[in-house]
Design an enzyme around this catalytic site. Structure first.
Site, PDB file in Angstrom:
ATOM      1  CG  ASP A  91      -2.901 -28.262  87.712  1.00 49.59           C
ATOM      2  OD1 ASP A  91      -3.279 -28.144  86.532  1.00 49.59           O
ATOM      3  OD2 ASP A  91      -2.973 -27.332  88.537  1.00 49.59           O
ATOM      4  CD  GLU A  93      -3.256 -23.538  89.362  1.00 48.40           C
ATOM      5  OE1 GLU A  93      -3.278 -22.467  88.707  1.00 48.40           O
ATOM      6  OE2 GLU A  93      -3.938 -24.530  89.046  1.00 48.40           O
ATOM      7  CG  HIS A 231      -8.288 -22.089  87.989  1.00 48.91           C
ATOM      8  ND1 HIS A 231      -7.632 -22.493  86.846  1.00 48.91           N
ATOM      9  CD2 HIS A 231      -9.501 -21.630  87.588  1.00 48.91           C
ATOM     10  CE1 HIS A 231      -8.410 -22.287  85.793  1.00 48.91           C
ATOM     11  NE2 HIS A 231      -9.542 -21.776  86.204  1.00 48.91           N
ATOM     12  CG  ASP A 236      -7.289 -27.560  88.652  1.00 49.58           C
ATOM     13  OD1 ASP A 236      -8.423 -27.649  89.150  1.00 49.58           O
ATOM     14  OD2 ASP A 236      -6.868 -26.527  88.098  1.00 49.58           O
TER      15      ASP A 236
END
Length: 314
Positions: A91, A93, A231, A236
């Site tokens: 994941d 960000e 998030h 995540d």
């Protein structure tokens, strides 16, 4: 060539060559490739060999035989049993939804082997640009947190070594894999990761039909999986890893046992097409960046074509 076996050329011409070889029994003469890919006909065989050799040099997917034959090398990952594969669930960000100009600010990943989580990779990344307020509000990651973090150029070698030849898994995989490869291309221009990938959004739609939606929190809640810090890349990725482990069990129930079958299962269109043809689709090197986001032609191609045109006019 960068010293990582999971990096390959991102040239659209190389991809066209691979596509041609797939429909040509896995091998073709260099002059045939120049004709189909470079759009230059009646070229001298030796010159064709030089042009194609320069194009595919150091690409592990292709092999030059006798200086004039190009052969597509077997890629057995597609036919391997899922239980024998390593998966890296990832994941990211980022400072925004599109790249460029946005950059990764956090990267989280967990390695799955034998249905268990066996390793992790979590790091903040200095994006070298300011983090917008809405991203701060969403993730809780502020500029001060990434100011002293490693640049992606420093993270990339460790990331590539961590992933090795594993299959990448992500929830909405195109977003995460495209962002990663955008960053990879900044560090290793003209290259991308060759690792195949699966998406837990599309897999869960088939494996767990009937949910209200297929957001990560919804699918995780269905499996009674907590997300400690939504998030944030580490949390995540961990939740997605737990979801994927549950999905692996469902795939077994559906008779899906290898990577090629998992690809078909997650895409009804491929499944329908394969059924109509009465066979599975050919193994494919799925790019992590869509063709539309790649440059259509490298500058060297125009130079080569000009060179060939000049030779033909002599």
């Amino acid at each position: 060539m960068p010293p990582f076996t999971n990096l390959v050329s991102d040239s659209s011409l190389v991809q066209e060559t691979i596509d041609l070889l797939r429909v040509s029994g896995g091998r073709a003469n260099a002059s045939e490739i120049v004709d189909a890919v470079f759009k230059v006909s009646h070229i001298d065989e030796d010159l064709a060999g030089l042009l194609v050799g320069d194009l595919v040099r150091d690409d592990r997917r292709l092999k030059i035989i006798d200086g004039n034959i190009v052969e597509l090398q077997p890629y057995d990952c597609e036919s391997r049993l899922l239980e024998d594969l390593d998966f890296v669930v990832v994941d990211v960000e980022a400072t925004g939804a599109k790249m460029p100009p946005n950059r990764i600010i956090e990267l989280g990943a967990y390695r799955i082997r034998g249905g268990r989580i066996v390793d992790k990779f979590v790091t903040l990344v200095n994006p070298e640009i300011s983090i917008p307020r809405f991203v701060v509000a969403l993730t809780g990651i502020i500029n001060e947190m990434v100011k002293q973090a490693s640049l992606f150029a420093e993270v990339a070698p460790r990331w590539l070594e961590f992933v090795e030849d594993a299959v990448l898994i992500a929830h909405n995989a195109p977003f995460d894999t495209n962002f990663i490869n955008h960053e990879i291309s900044r560090v290793y221009p003209g290259h991308r990761m060759m690792n195949p990938h699966l998406c837990t959004v599309t897999l869960s739609r088939r494996a767990v039909p009937g949910l209200a939606n297929y957001r990560l929190e919804t699918v995780a809640d269905h499996f009674a999986i907590d997300i400690a810090n939504r998030h944030r890349a580490g949390s995540d990725a961990l939740a997605t890893a737990e979801v994927f482990i549950r999905i692996l069990a469902r795939l077994e129930e559906h008779g899906v046992r290898d990577l090629a079958a998992a690809r078909i299962f997650q895409s009804p269109l491929i499944e329908t097409t394969a059924a109509q043809k009465g066979s599975n689709p050919a193994p494919h090197f799925f790019p992590l960046i869509p063709d539309s986001s790649r440059p259509s032609q490298p500058t060297s191609t125009f130079l080569l074509r000009n060179f060939v045109s000049e030779r033909k006019s002599e």
